[in-house]
Design an enzyme around this catalytic site. Structure first.
Site: not given
Ligand code: C5P
Length: 289
Positions: A13, A137
């Protein structure tokens, strides 16, 4: 059941705009972003087997239970109370630590594949709701390829396909770990753009592309700021970082310059038909809905 298997594309994406609105109590950030699937894809082969195994065509991808493919399988087992094992082979083409959502896409593709292999025990809405438990995501990849995402990224508003656009994905050798980039975001310094207006502009064919994560990513890795400038000088009308980096999406008439250590991928937008996965990379087919 033993011989049953599926082979599915798992698309990358881009974020056509990505607005960071605030830092939340739980450490995540509130976002508003227009996500679009592109035809840079991995291929996932999933087969019912006697034990769980995961293999991958490239080194450097964790194959243990930390891989989002296994998190998706474990989630599906837990939610459906089905007990099974799967043999998974991942043909990796989407660069990692690139902000292209490759791992999240693999997880969404795995959920879709398992649901098909077991006769659709879950509705699409259930898959979407469950997927938010294992990442921000993944939910997007269960849309039809174009969605406005809010919350921490997991709240999706599915949108009709956008007019097709050719683009280049430019990926420097160095990757960027997502948490490191988010830690450097200084929300109060970001331009106060209204994401609803950005969305309306994109849908009206007057794209308003930007990524609020760029200053943080360039602070972590200053060479990325230099790369963006070089890409703008190559004649592209829009150059913006994908997700939390380190790749860039380049739109317009420019030609990507040859730069040592920088990989270049031609790409275009793709969408899937309702009820079907990304079985074809031909945009004309996906528009037959
Ligand atoms: O949710 P995901 O595992 O993809 O997110 C990875 C990291 O990215 C999270 O631990 C966080 O540090 C950061 N993140 C964030 N805000 C978001 C998505 C991700 O701070 N909306």
């Amino acid at each position: 059941m033993g011989e049953q298997g599926l082979t599915l594309f798992s698309p990358a994406k881009v974020n056509l705009f990505l607005r960071v609105l605030s830092r939340r109590e739980d450490g995540y950030h509130s976002l508003a972003s227009l996500f679009q699937a592109i035809n840079l894809v991995d291929t996932l082969h999933v087969r019912i087997a006697d034990t769980d195994t995961l293999t991958c065509t490239v080194p450097g991808i964790p194959l243990d239970r930390t891989n989002l493919i296994w998190k998706a399988a474990d989630l599906f087992r837990r939610k459906t109370a089905l007990s099974f094992h799967v043999c998974v082979h991942l043909e990796k083409h989407i660069p990692i630590e690139a902000g292209l959502g490759g791992g999240s896409s693999n997880a969404a593709t795995m959920l879709w594949a398992l649901n098909e292999l077991f006769g659709r025990p879950a509705s699409l809405l259930e898959l979407i709701t469950w997927s938010a438990e294992i990442g921000s995501d993944i939910t997007f990849f269960l849309s039809q390829g174009t969605a406005y995402c809010t919350g921490r990224g997991e709240v999706i508003l599915s949108l009709p396909s956008l007019p097709n656009q050719n683009l280049w994905i430019v990926k420097p050798t160095e990757g960027l770990p997502t948490p490191q980039v988010y830690r450097r975001v200084e929300v109060h310094t970001l331009p106060n753009r209204n994401p609803e207006e950005s969305l309306a502009a994109c849908r009206a064919g007057q794209p308003h592309y930007y990524n609020d994560l760029e200053p943080a990513a360039f602070a972590v890795q200053p060479s990325l700021g230099t790369l963006k400038q070089r890409l703008l000088h190559a004649g592209f009308s829009h150059v913006l970082m994908c997700g939390s980096g380190s790749s860039f999406a380049c739109f317009g008439e420019g030609a990507p310059p040859f730069l040592p250590g920088v990989a270049i991928y031609p790409a275009r937008f793709i969408n899937r038909l309702p009820g079907r996965w990304y079985t074809s990379l031909r945009r004309d087919l996906s528009l037959q809905a």
